[in-house]
Design a protein around this motif. Structure first.
Motif, PDB file in Angstrom:
ATOM      1  N   PHE A 113      -9.056  -8.595  -6.093  1.00  0.00           N
ATOM      2  CA  PHE A 113      -9.221  -8.776  -4.649  1.00  0.00           C
ATOM      3  C   PHE A 113      -9.881 -10.110  -4.359  1.00  0.00           C
ATOM      4  N   LEU A 139       9.779  -3.697   6.602  1.00  0.00           N
ATOM      5  CA  LEU A 139       8.909  -2.564   6.888  1.00  0.00           C
ATOM      6  C   LEU A 139       7.773  -3.047   7.762  1.00  0.00           C
ATOM      7  N   SER A 140       7.315  -2.166   8.598  1.00  0.00           N
ATOM      8  CA  SER A 140       6.229  -2.588   9.472  1.00  0.00           C
ATOM      9  C   SER A 140       4.947  -2.673   8.659  1.00  0.00           C
ATOM     10  N   TYR A 141       4.176  -3.683   8.942  1.00  0.00           N
ATOM     11  CA  TYR A 141       2.889  -3.836   8.276  1.00  0.00           C
ATOM     12  C   TYR A 141       1.854  -3.032   9.042  1.00  0.00           C
ATOM     13  N   ILE A 142       1.189  -2.180   8.345  1.00  0.00           N
ATOM     14  CA  ILE A 142       0.135  -1.391   8.986  1.00  0.00           C
ATOM     15  C   ILE A 142      -1.201  -1.966   8.543  1.00  0.00           C
ATOM     16  N   CYS A 146      -5.146   3.960  -0.551  1.00  0.00           N
ATOM     17  CA  CYS A 146      -4.982   4.957   0.500  1.00  0.00           C
ATOM     18  C   CYS A 146      -3.626   4.826   1.163  1.00  0.00           C
ATOM     19  N   PRO A 147      -2.913   5.926   1.299  1.00  0.00           N
ATOM     20  CA  PRO A 147      -1.674   5.856   2.060  1.00  0.00           C
ATOM     21  C   PRO A 147      -1.999   5.535   3.519  1.00  0.00           C
ATOM     22  N   ARG A 148      -1.188   4.690   4.088  1.00  0.00           N
ATOM     23  CA  ARG A 148      -1.455   4.334   5.484  1.00  0.00           C
ATOM     24  C   ARG A 148      -0.354   4.884   6.370  1.00  0.00           C
ATOM     25  N   THR A 149      -0.765   5.442   7.473  1.00  0.00           N
ATOM     26  CA  THR A 149       0.206   5.839   8.489  1.00  0.00           C
ATOM     27  C   THR A 149      -0.329   5.390   9.832  1.00  0.00           C
ATOM     28  N   LEU A 206      -8.321   0.080   0.351  1.00  0.00           N
ATOM     29  CA  LEU A 206      -7.313  -0.887   0.780  1.00  0.00           C
ATOM     30  C   LEU A 206      -6.044  -0.771  -0.038  1.00  0.00           C
ATOM     31  N   PHE A 230       0.845  -1.181   0.000  1.00  0.00           N
ATOM     32  CA  PHE A 230       0.000   0.000   0.000  1.00  0.00           C
ATOM     33  C   PHE A 230       0.888   1.240   0.000  1.00  0.00           C
ATOM     34  N   PRO A 231       0.361   2.376  -0.455  1.00  0.00           N
ATOM     35  CA  PRO A 231       1.152   3.599  -0.405  1.00  0.00           C
ATOM     36  C   PRO A 231       1.402   4.014   1.036  1.00  0.00           C
ATOM     37  N   ARG A 232       2.454   4.733   1.241  1.00  0.00           N
ATOM     38  CA  ARG A 232       2.725   5.236   2.590  1.00  0.00           C
ATOM     39  C   ARG A 232       2.830   6.749   2.544  1.00  0.00           C
ATOM     40  N   GLU A 233       2.686   7.331   3.688  1.00  0.00           N
ATOM     41  CA  GLU A 233       2.674   8.790   3.776  1.00  0.00           C
ATOM     42  C   GLU A 233       4.048   9.258   4.213  1.00  0.00           C
TER      43      GLU A 233
END
Lengths: 602, 690
Positions: free
Chosen positions: A222, B275-278, B350-353, B347, A46-49
């Motif tokens: 999906f 990397l941490s999985y969010i 969206c960027p996840r933080t 899913l 997924f994209p990250r910020e």
């Protein structure tokens, strides 16, 4: 080092080096956007910020490690192969080389997702945690029609149906269903599997509304992943209860669209196999001793065959009861499971044609009830004497058996959520049932408790109090919980009334004493005196009213004063919290206002 | 394949034993015959199967039959051609030649139409279908309508073998013999039962004494060697089969599912790439309002629903609750697919933080303050009001002894009041709005400095004992005519004049004076003109606070308040702490030993702070603002430098009302008592006591 001072060839640092935009990532991986999308979905990337968006605010950023992770994915290579292969087929078709094209099509390269699942969910519990979406999606597609134009094939729809039934059968079998809720969107279920709360939504079993603003390519990607995930999860779950996966179902029941029932029967047959096997082993052992080695093997297989046939009797009504019995033997389950298991114990349900059969076939056995329906392959018929409840959803019921209650389907769901057998009076045929409340809402935290929630709470309290196994109580009394419930409520209300009366009496007594005192003091009890008393009391209340806003002012002052000394950060946080609280309160106020209005109108 | 062809070549002429001569042309037609049969058979097949159908359905398929007539006709004709071509070998070549234009069989009459092989479309609109052999027009038969023909067909048992011949415009009924022929053809056997396909071959050509071959052409090479391309193809197939590229049995369906999570013990928690999985946040669960049968209070009224239309689209509620009487009346949800799709998009797009969710009680954010009871005494309630001014009271000043206060107002008067009683003792009519009044801090010299317009007045109040009065008189009188003593100002800026009306001195400035302040010792005072500071003071402020050393006459320190505009300033009696009020309602406490940044910024007033004040002896300070409130704070300064000052808000004093948008204009503490005087724009001065 700022960007524009960096000499060429010098490495980037910080966010510029760590994050990469999507278009750059695609270029980097040398793939097309659809393939990238597919890979991201399957790999769970997924994209990250980033802290600082180097390339601009309106771009999607991926972590470079994620992209490297995709780059080393064997699936990427596989996708390229498939693309090349598709070109071959296309070429053959274009050259009218029919049999080459056919031959190529039979041997298309395929890929499996099991490694990906293992990679994304190293532990089973991780997979369970992420199961909500996959269950919802699979259940949705199980209710969709196949659409040729969107490449939704019948095969996939059937697979979704099968998977959803398998999952439901497991949940029902292990009695791990906890909450249900009929919403406008569909029916929500919440189950507790290995300590994880899994919630999913099934659409109402109707023709679904198809919209054209949906990209089915994304959804099908999906779905592909979710189907695989759910199949593996089902495998593991079935394995944990010693049932073979994939289940082999009775084709007759399958044809009648009673898959769930077929699965139950498969379970009950399977669960008895181990016991039988041990018996068989002992039997064959003795046989061996008696008859010697010759011919025992054939005997054994024959025996097994006979047993298996015996296990699958034509249409055993008590299959579900067996299921319950078998499950009852397991002692290792926790308190809640035991409670769920025995909720509908000794109750027998019959479903009319018009009720949602699949949902009820899932819910009722999950709480230990026996259930049948109108149609072929049903375990028992409508005329069965043992039926205690018939679930109907029609304005009037023609023929009525006096021995059973005719209730609306909502009764089942409400009972399940309340974990008690609710009195069926409100839910009888032809009546408008009481409001159906969501079990997912914490009413106290929300600040507004609907009326029916309070009723249910009272009933629950009564049930808890009365249903405790007391030594003095007759067993027969215990068998009829409804009676007890009603009694409990009555006694409670009586107690309340008595308390109120007592309070009133006390007030009267006090006044009487006061008057007596005054008379004793020689003051003539006259109207003027009474007036005076009244006046004084009025004054007191007025004074109170005057002081009340003052008090409000004081508290407000205190609040603002403590706000003055807060640091800015904390003050902002505090204010944000207050806004949230205020919004919540406003919502509650709207509800209260509406309620007041409706009550006033009635 | 070549061989097969050859065998056919041989086979075809086999029957024709009696033929005397046969040219190559006729031979070639004979070869073509079986192929033709094959190619035609699907057509016939179709017709026949339809015939069978109609037989079963007793004429229900009349329409199909009519439509397919053309096929049948042509098929039939050709068929008979071939069949009879075979049969009529005896009749000779003439019959063969007749094949082209007409049917040569004896049981088949010649077509009555003679138009030849022209498209029948040409005659569609004509009255006739063509011409008979004598050249007369053949009229079209009257058309039966479909219903009649259907009914006729339904009655007629033989209907299924009737065909319509469009060419001749007549109904043809197939005979039993013909149907049998067709059946045989369908099976793939020869049309006539009597033909024996496997009869021994008898060479009809006498090879023995022939001196020349039939054809003079040399035999082609391909007749003698096997085909190279065929061989290549075969080799290719063989190789493919050997390699397993071509498989004839379908691959077995294997269950691809197995126990994926066998034992969890071996697996690691870490993600594969470090990397941490969010995990994605779970969708919100349904509330009461989403129920199919919610309580009545959850359903919005029609007005409310209409009002949603006025909202912005983002603010509009996504879901409007509805109530259904029973479960059976609940329809399918419109947005099911859309919502599922949106979730999918969320899913993967969206960027996840990771956001830390604070779940604390908001009350716990408030700092722990010492109890206000312990910090008493401080002004709490309003106990006295000094009324008399006609306009807003702009300034108030307390005499050092605390007996009197002076106030200057917008109405151009300066009044002196007795604190205890609230009695107005003296009134001076200045004539201009009085911006500032200030008592001389020396108790022996009760002189009042008043700034009004461009003047600063020094007034003799007439308080104090005789000695002091004499002294004051002296001072006032002596100083009046002399030039200003110490400052190096040019007389053009300030001129000292004895006031004519009142007992005092007037200092005339060139610009309006906004403020006047006495030095601690009472020897000097400073006045402030906007944009031009006449006399050096300790502190000068607009955005920053500058600290000057008066003796050395230079800048010592600059305090950065970080506020928009400083409106007021007060100095702690000990001298190391300063409070600064700003027009944005912020109160900054500076600890000058600590740093040039404020130690604490208190955001207490929503409007401008008009004045701030320190108490001389009690650890109290106050701020007053245009929002009609005055805050009283406790502010202890410890002698230990390591300990930060303690600041506690104590009380909010209200009572003034807003007049012309201004609230409280000034506040001053009583020099000895913990009392606070506030001057309001509502022309009232209030005294708050403990």
């Amino acid at each position: 080092m700022p960007k524009h001072y960096r000499p060429p060839g010098k490495k980037k640092e910080g966010n510029a080096a760590k994050y990469i935009t999507r278009s750059k990532a695609i270029k980097y991986l040398q793939i097309t956007l659809p393939v990238f999308r597919r890979l991201c979905i399957l790999k769970g990337v997924f994209p990250r910020e980033p802290k600082k968006k180097v390339e601009g605010n309106h771009k999607t950023y991926y972590h470079l490690k994620d992209i490297m992770f995709l780059m080393h994915e064997p699936l990427l290579e596989k996708f390229r192969d498939i693309r090349a292969y598709d070109k071959k087929v296309k070429k053959a078709v274009a050259k009218k080389n029919r049999d080459l094209a056919d031959r190529l099509l039979t041997r298309k390269p395929t890929y499996t997702l099991d490694i990906l699942i293992r990679e994304r969910y190293p532990k089973f519990i991780d997979a369970l945690r992420d199961l909500d979406d996959s269950l919802t999606m699979v259940h949705l597609f199980a209710a969709l029609p196949s659409i040729e134009r969107e490449r939704i094939q019948v095969k996939r729809i059937h697979n979704c149906r099968r998977l959803s039934h398998e999952w439901q059968a497991y949940i029902s079998r292990t009695h791990s269903l906890r909450k249900t809720f009929i919403s406008v969107k569909g029916i929500y279920y919440q189950a507790d599997v290995e300590g994880q709360k899994i919630t999913w939504l099934t659409p109402h079993a109707l023709q679904q509304v198809l919209t054209d603003d949906v990209d089915f390519n994304v959804m099908l990607t999906f779905l592909e992943f979710y189907e695989t995930l759910l199949a593996f999860v089902n495998f593991k779950l079935y394995h944990s209860i010693n049932v073979k996966y994939p289940p082999v179902l009775d084709p007759r029941l399958e044809a009648l669209a009673a898959d769930l029932y077929a699965l139950y029967r498969y379970f009950s047959a399977n669960s008895r196999v181990p016991a039988m096997e041990s018996q068989a082993a002992s039997l064959s052992g003795s046989e061996q001793a008696e008859t010697g080695k010759g011919g025992t093997q054939t005997d054994e297989t024959e025996l097994r065959l006979a047993q298996l046939q015996h296990q699958l009797p034509a249409n055993e009504p008590g299959t579900l009861m067996h299921l319950v019995d078998a499950a009852a033997r397991e002692d290792d389950d926790n308190e809640e499971t035991r409670e769920c298991k025995t909720l509908f114990k000794n109750l027998k349900f019959f479903l009319s044609r018009e009720v949602p059969r699949e949902s009820l076939l899932f819910v009722i056995p999950a709480f230990g009830g026996a259930v049948s329906w109108e149609g072929d392959g049903a375990p028992f018929k409508e005329a069965d004497d043992g039926i205690t409840h018939q679930i109907v959803d029609r304005p009037t019921q023609g023929h009525i058996f006096l021995s059973r209650e005719y209730v609306q389907p909502q009764w089942i769901y409400d009972c399940v959520n309340a974990r008690i057998i609710l009195p069926a009076d409100d839910y009888l045929v032809g009546r408008v049932p009481p409001p159906h409340l969501s079990p997912f809402v914490d009413n106290e935290a929300e600040g507004y408790v609907p009326e029916y929630a309070e009723t249910i709470k009272r009933l629950q309290a009564a049930a808890r109090k009365e249903l405790l196994p007391m030594p003095g109580v007759d067993k027969q009394d215990l068998d009829d919980p409804q009676n007890l419930l009603v009694e409990g409520i009555i006694s409670r209300t009586e107690a309340n009334e008595a308390a109120e009366k007592k309070l009133k009496m006390l007030v009267h007594e006090k006044r009487f004493h006061d008057e007596l005192k005054m008379e004793q003091e020689g003051v003539q009890y006259s109207a003027s005196v009474a007036n005076k008393i009244m006046q004084s009391s009025v004054e007191v209340t007025e004074a109170r009213e005057v002081s009340l806003p003052d008090f409000a002012q004081v508290t407000e002052d205190a609040a603002s004063m403590s706000k003055v000394v807060m640091s800015r950060k904390k003050r902002r946080l505090y204010e944000a919290m207050q806004i949230g609280k205020e919004r919540k309160r406003a919502n509650v106020n709207i509800l209260k206002e509406r309620k007041r209005k409706t009550e006033a109108a009635n | 394949m070549v061989e097969a062809n050859e065998s056919r070549l041989v086979k075809a002429p086999k029957e024709k034993k009696n033929k005397k001569k046969k040219n190559t042309m006729s031979q070639s037609t004979a070869v073509e015959e079986p192929q033709q049969l094959e190619t035609n058979s699907p057509l016939v097949d179709k017709v026949l199967s339809e015939n069978d159908d109609t037989e079963r359905e007793s004429g229900a398929g009349e329409h199909e039959l009519l439509e397919d007539e053309e096929f049948v006709r042509t098929g039939n004709v050709e068929l008979s051609n071939e069949v009879h071509g075979l049969e009529d070998q005896d009749e000779g070549v003439e019959a063969h030649q007749g094949v082209e234009e007409s049917d040569s069989s004896e049981d088949e009459v010649a077509p009555r139409n003679t138009i030849g092989d022209v498209p029948l479309k040409w005659y569609e609109d004509e009255e006739h279908i063509g011409y008979d052999i004598t050249g007369k027009k053949i009229k079209k038969q009257a058309r039966k309508d479909k219903l009649d023909s259907f009914l006729a067909g339904a009655d007629d048992a033989k209907n299924w073998r009737k065909l319509y011949d469009e060419y001749n415009d007549e109904e043809v009924e197939l005979t039993k013999h013909e149907t049998r022929l067709i059946r045989r053809l369908l099976k793939g056997s020869t049309p006539h039962a009597e033909v024996d396909p496997y009869a021994p071959s008898v060479d009809w050509f006498e090879w023995d004494d022939a001196k020349h071959p039939l054809s003079n052409a040399p035999e082609p090479k391909r007749r003698f060697i096997p085909s190279k391309w065929e061989n290549k193809k075969v080799v290719e197939y063989v190789r493919a089969i050997r390699k397993g590229l071509i498989k004839f049995d379908k691959p077995k369906e294997e269950s691809q599912f197995y126990l994926l999570w066998g034992d969890d013990s071996s697996s690691t928690d870490k993600a594969a790439h470090g990397l941490s999985y969010i995990p994605a946040p779970k969708p919100k669960l349904a509330g009461h309002e989403e129920s199919y049968n919610p309580s009545k209070e959850y359903i919005p009224t029609q007005e409310e629903i209409n009002s949603y239309q006025l909202m912005y689209e983002e603010d509009r509620p996504k879901f409007i609750p509805r109530r259904f009487e029973s479960l059976r009346s609940v329809p399918a949800y419109d947005n099911a697919l859309k919502e599922s799709f949106d979730r999918c998009l969320d899913l993967y797009l969206c960027p996840r933080t990771r956001k830390k969710r604070i779940n604390i009680d908001p009350e716990s954010l408030k700092p722990k303050l010492p109890s206000r009871k312990d910090l008493k005494p401080y002004p709490i309630t309003c106990c006295l009001e000094y009324r008399g001014h006609k306009g807003a009271v702009l300034s108030v000043s307390v005499e050092v002894t605390g007996q009197w206060i002076a106030s200057g107002s917008n109405d151009g008067t300066v009044r002196v009041w007795e604190v205890e009683t609230g009695r107005c003792l003296k009134i001076w009519e200045i004539g201009e709005a009085v911006h500032r009044v200030a008592w001389n801090p020396v108790a022996e010299l009760p002189i009042l400095a008043v700034s009004a317009g461009q003047d600063v007045l020094l007034l003799n109040t007439g308080f104090g004992n005789e000695e002091n009065q004499v002294k004051i008189k002296e001072l006032m009188h002596i100083e009046a005519p002399t030039a200003p003593d110490d400052s190096g100002n040019s007389p053009s800026i300030v001129s000292w004049v004895q006031h004519d009306k009142h007992d005092g001195i007037t200092l005339k400035h060139i610009k309006s004076v906004s403020s006047v302040e006495w030095h601690r010792k009472g020897d000097y005072f400073s006045t402030v003109m906007p944009g031009d500071i006449l006399f050096t003071s300790d502190f000068i402020a607009l955005k920053n606070v500058r600290v000057y050393d008066l003796v050395k006459q230079k800048l010592v320190k600059k305090l950065e308040a970080g506020v928009r505009e400083i409106s007021s300033i007060a100095i702690h009696p000990a001298g190391d702490n300063v409070i600064v009020g700003s027009t944005e309602g912020k109160l900054c406490w500076f600890d000058m030993d600590l740093s040039s940044q404020p130690y604490r910024i208190l955001k207490c007033h929503p409007k401008d702070i008009t004045n701030v004040a320190f108490h001389r002896s009690y650890p109290l300070f106050a701020s007053c603002s245009d929002d009609c409130t005055a805050y009283v704070f406790h502010g202890t300064v410890y002698s230990d430098l390591n300990q930060n000052p303690l600041i506690v808000p104590l009380e909010i004093l209200r009572g003034h009302t807003i007049t012309n948008g201004r609230g409280v204009m000034d506040c001053k503490f009583h020099p000895r008592q913990p009392w606070l005087f506030t001057a309001g724009a509502d022309s009232v001065i209030k005294l708050y006591c403990h």
